[in-house]
Motif scaffolding. Structure first.
Motif, mmCIF file in Angstrom:
data_model
loop_
_atom_site.group_PDB
_atom_site.id
_atom_site.type_symbol
_atom_site.label_atom_id
_atom_site.label_comp_id
_atom_site.label_asym_id
_atom_site.label_seq_id
_atom_site.Cartn_x
_atom_site.Cartn_y
_atom_site.Cartn_z
ATOM 1 N N ALA A 1 0.636 -1.118 -0.080
ATOM 2 C CA ALA A 1 -0.101 0.206 0.012
ATOM 3 C C ALA A 1 1.074 1.272 0.203
ATOM 4 O O ALA A 1 0.778 2.162 -0.731
ATOM 5 C CB ALA A 1 -0.813 0.060 1.320
ATOM 6 N N ARG A 2 1.818 1.413 0.852
ATOM 7 C CA ARG A 2 2.780 2.607 0.966
ATOM 8 C C ARG A 2 3.516 2.774 -0.494
ATOM 9 O O ARG A 2 3.743 3.837 -0.825
ATOM 10 C CB ARG A 2 3.788 2.524 2.165
ATOM 11 N N GLU B 1 3.097 5.970 -3.041
ATOM 12 C CA GLU B 1 4.195 6.969 -3.150
ATOM 13 C C GLU B 1 4.111 6.910 -4.977
ATOM 14 O O GLU B 1 4.261 8.018 -5.267
ATOM 15 C CB GLU B 1 5.449 6.202 -2.750
ATOM 16 N N HIS B 2 4.076 5.684 -5.214
ATOM 17 C CA HIS B 2 4.223 5.676 -6.794
ATOM 18 C C HIS B 2 2.987 6.517 -7.682
ATOM 19 O O HIS B 2 3.416 7.405 -8.681
ATOM 20 C CB HIS B 2 4.181 4.291 -7.344
ATOM 21 N N GLY C 1 2.939 12.781 -0.577
ATOM 22 C CA GLY C 1 3.450 14.332 -0.973
ATOM 23 C C GLY C 1 3.604 14.319 -2.489
ATOM 24 O O GLY C 1 3.903 13.334 -3.072
ATOM 25 N N ASP C 2 3.639 15.504 -2.834
ATOM 26 C CA ASP C 2 3.683 15.634 -4.690
ATOM 27 C C ASP C 2 5.209 16.048 -4.965
ATOM 28 O O ASP C 2 5.915 16.661 -4.028
ATOM 29 C CB ASP C 2 2.712 16.603 -5.130
ATOM 30 N N GLY C 3 5.360 15.831 -6.255
ATOM 31 C CA GLY C 3 6.639 16.313 -6.823
ATOM 32 C C GLY C 3 7.630 15.306 -6.648
ATOM 33 O O GLY C 3 7.757 14.382 -6.048
ATOM 34 N N CYS D 1 10.713 11.973 -3.241
ATOM 35 C CA CYS D 1 11.158 10.652 -3.749
ATOM 36 C C CYS D 1 12.535 10.262 -3.377
ATOM 37 O O CYS D 1 13.644 11.194 -3.259
ATOM 38 C CB CYS D 1 11.341 10.743 -5.187
ATOM 39 N N TYR D 2 12.534 9.155 -2.787
ATOM 40 C CA TYR D 2 14.081 8.601 -2.342
ATOM 41 C C TYR D 2 15.124 8.753 -3.239
ATOM 42 O O TYR D 2 16.227 8.724 -2.843
ATOM 43 C CB TYR D 2 13.943 6.947 -2.064
ATOM 44 N N ALA D 3 14.907 8.522 -4.696
ATOM 45 C CA ALA D 3 15.717 9.043 -5.710
ATOM 46 C C ALA D 3 16.362 10.219 -5.867
ATOM 47 O O ALA D 3 17.366 10.530 -6.554
ATOM 48 C CB ALA D 3 15.318 8.211 -7.033
ATOM 49 N N TYR D 4 15.435 11.351 -5.673
ATOM 50 C CA TYR D 4 15.759 12.818 -5.733
ATOM 51 C C TYR D 4 17.159 13.246 -5.272
ATOM 52 O O TYR D 4 17.389 12.909 -3.971
ATOM 53 C CB TYR D 4 14.705 13.431 -5.228
#
Ligand SMILES: [Fe+2]
Ligand SMILES: [Fe+2]
Length: 213
Positions: free
Chosen positions: A115-116, A120-121, A179-181, A185-188
């Motif tokens: 679910a998480r 996020e995706h 959250g948006d954007g 993101c973990y990859a940002y």
């Protein structure tokens, strides 16, 4: 400036709304339904495999992402598209783990993880890939993209989850912040430079300068 939404992106967004609800129901089931309604696990797995992966992800990857990469001249092995494709594979792996888990606590843990992961995706696709992708494709004069109907197997997988959503009303996970954007993101900043670095061109930066005045 607002841009009309391309048919395929509008359809994918509607599917996101349903998948979002389904994940809230899966979360509820993981807390209270796992022992009361063990047969639902098979339906969740079939939904993730047939509806989410084979129907939804397949059209995202082959009809939308492929078009974005070619029309926007993106690097296919980098940036948001690479991250989203990787997440599709991770989601598939989690679905297989949910199918194979034997211990009750493990089943619940994997269900919450799914679910998480999916929430996020969805947030990334809605706020980054769909929003920025739609705008850029429309600017290039693309108003429509190929789409396809659900197969009977994909439709049945969705239908079963419509019933599960009624049985296990969707719940938010209080421990998961949405959250948006690109920022959440973990990859940002790690393996992805974010949409501005990866996708933006001179036109975008000039528009930003004009906007900021
Ligand atoms: Fe996706
Ligand atoms: Fe999606």
């Amino acid at each position: 400036m607002s841009f009309p939404e391309i048919n395929l992106i509008a359809a994918l967004r509607e599917e996101h709304d349903f998948i979002d609800q389904a994940m809230g129901s899966l979360y509820h089931w993981s807390l209270k339904g796992r022992e009361a309604d063990p047969g639902a696990r098979k339906l969740w797995v079939e939904f993730l495999l047939h509806y989410v992966h084979e129907f939804h992800h397949q059209r995202e990857e082959e009809m939308l992402f492929t078009t974005l990469v070619s029309k926007l001249e993106l690097r296919p092995d980098n940036g948001p598209i690479r991250i989203l494709r990787e997440e599709h594979e991770q989601e598939l792996e989690l679905a297989r783990e949910l199918a194979q888990a034997e211990d009750g606590d493990e089943i619940a843990k994997i269900a919450v993880e799914i679910a998480r992961h999916v929430w996020e995706h969805l947030d990334k696709e809605n706020s980054v890939a769909f929003a920025e992708g739609n705008e850029r494709l429309v600017r290039l004069g693309i108003r429509s993209l190929d789409d396809r109907e659900m197969t009977p197997v994909e439709a049945a997988a969705r239908k079963a989850v419509e019933t599960l959503i009624e049985r296990w009303s969707p719940m938010d996970d209080p421990d998961h912040i949405r959250g948006d954007g690109c920022m959440p993101c973990y990859a940002y900043g790690e393996s992805c430079g974010g949409v501005e670095k990866e996708w933006w061109n001179q036109w975008d930066w000039e528009r930003m300068d004009n906007f900021q005045g």
